[in-house]
Write an enzyme that holds these catalytic residues in place. Structure first.
Site, PDB file in Angstrom:
ATOM      1  CG  HIS A 120       7.027 -12.458  60.366  1.00  0.00           C
ATOM      2  ND1 HIS A 120       7.911 -12.382  59.312  1.00  0.00           N
ATOM      3  CD2 HIS A 120       7.436 -11.552  61.283  1.00  0.00           C
ATOM      4  CE1 HIS A 120       8.826 -11.452  59.583  1.00  0.00           C
ATOM      5  NE2 HIS A 120       8.562 -10.933  60.768  1.00  0.00           N
ATOM      6  CG  ASP A 122      10.960 -13.111  63.904  1.00  0.00           C
ATOM      7  OD1 ASP A 122      11.479 -14.193  64.234  1.00  0.00           O
ATOM      8  OD2 ASP A 122      11.619 -12.133  63.494  1.00  0.00           O
TER       9      ASP A 122
HETATM   10 ZN   LIG Z   1       8.835  -8.979  64.708  1.00  0.00          ZN
END
Ligand SMILES: [Zn+2]
Length: 255
Positions: free
Chosen positions: A210, A49
């Site tokens: 991430h 992400d």
């Molecule tokens: Zn996010």
């Protein structure tokens, strides 16, 4: 406060616990159906992400290539417009792109119009970079609202959550992160050998990591890379197969 939260205080008090669960728990289906696991125990879906991140994403793509792993990238629209070539490259190297909104707000506090626009603008940015609009969506912070499911569906996207979110945004050591990612290996170790059929239909993990930071461009995610460098060969040795969200078939929880 958003309109749907304005209600009699007693009602709000009783409702609060359920709402919090429904809004953020990865397995909650209260605010619309989501996909939160893969359809086979040995299928592991790696998801990233908050990118694209020019400092980290190219290194991550090389790392994934070295281990023949395909993944899913939930990108933020504002970053997509800054690095369209990188987004195109993610797609050309065989990974799947997903929508992670345009500016990464907490959608729990966004009305329907703002939510629709956040989703649309991100999909448009991805569409301009790759000529294909995403079919998958992940809400920022995992927060959903009563209208999110329908809006995502209108834009022909399915909402994707996770089974494990180890917290790689926290300022900790790589060793800490490696330890936090251990449940994936533990699940694989508990499976019967590959040639033996599973006792019952079982599901696999969706891991949420991430490669960027929604608040800071070019964030350092070296620890995420280090932890993956450690785990990718070990996961493969345990018989896990790396799949994109597209390859999970979405059979477990129908959107
Ligand atoms: Zn996010």
């Amino acid at each position: 406060m958003v309109p749907w939260l304005i209600a009699a205080p007693a009602f709000v008090a009783g409702f609060a616990g359920l709402t919090a669960y429904g809004a953020v728990h990865p397995r909650s289906q209260l605010f619309g159906h989501t996909l939160f696991q893969t359809d086979r125990a040995r299928k592991l879906a790696l998801t990233f992400d908050d990118g694209p991140n020019p400092t980290i994403t190219p290194k991550l793509l090389d790392l994934l290539d070295r281990h023949q792993a395909k993944a899913t990238f939930f990108v933020v629209g504002k970053y997509v417009r800054e690095a369209p070539a990188l987004v195109r490259e993610i797609s050309e190297r065989g990974h799947v792109l997903g929508n992670h909104t345009d500016t990464h707000p907490n959608l729990f506090f966004c009305g329907p119009q703002e939510t629709r626009s956040e989703l649309l603008r991100c999909s448009e940015a991805i569409g301009q970079a790759t000529w294909a609009e995403p079919r998958w969506f992940r809400p920022p912070f995992g927060f959903r609202s009563p209208w999110l499911g329908a809006l995502a569906q209108q834009q022909r996207m399915r909402t994707v959550m996770w089974t494990l979110i180890p917290g790689d945004w926290r300022v900790k050591t790589s060793e800490w992160l490696i330890e936090r990612m251990k449940p994936i290996a533990s699940h694989a170790q508990n499976l019967p050998p590959k040639d033996k059929p599973l006792q019952k239909p079982s599901t696999g993990d969706i891991l949420c990591l991430h490669d960027g930071d929604y608040g800071r461009p070019n964030a350092d995610r070296t620890r995420t890379l280090t932890a993956l460098e450690y785990w990718l060969p070990r996961w493969r040795d345990l018989g896990l197969e790396f799949v994109t969200i597209k390859q999970t078939n979405g059979k477990v929880v129908e959107a």
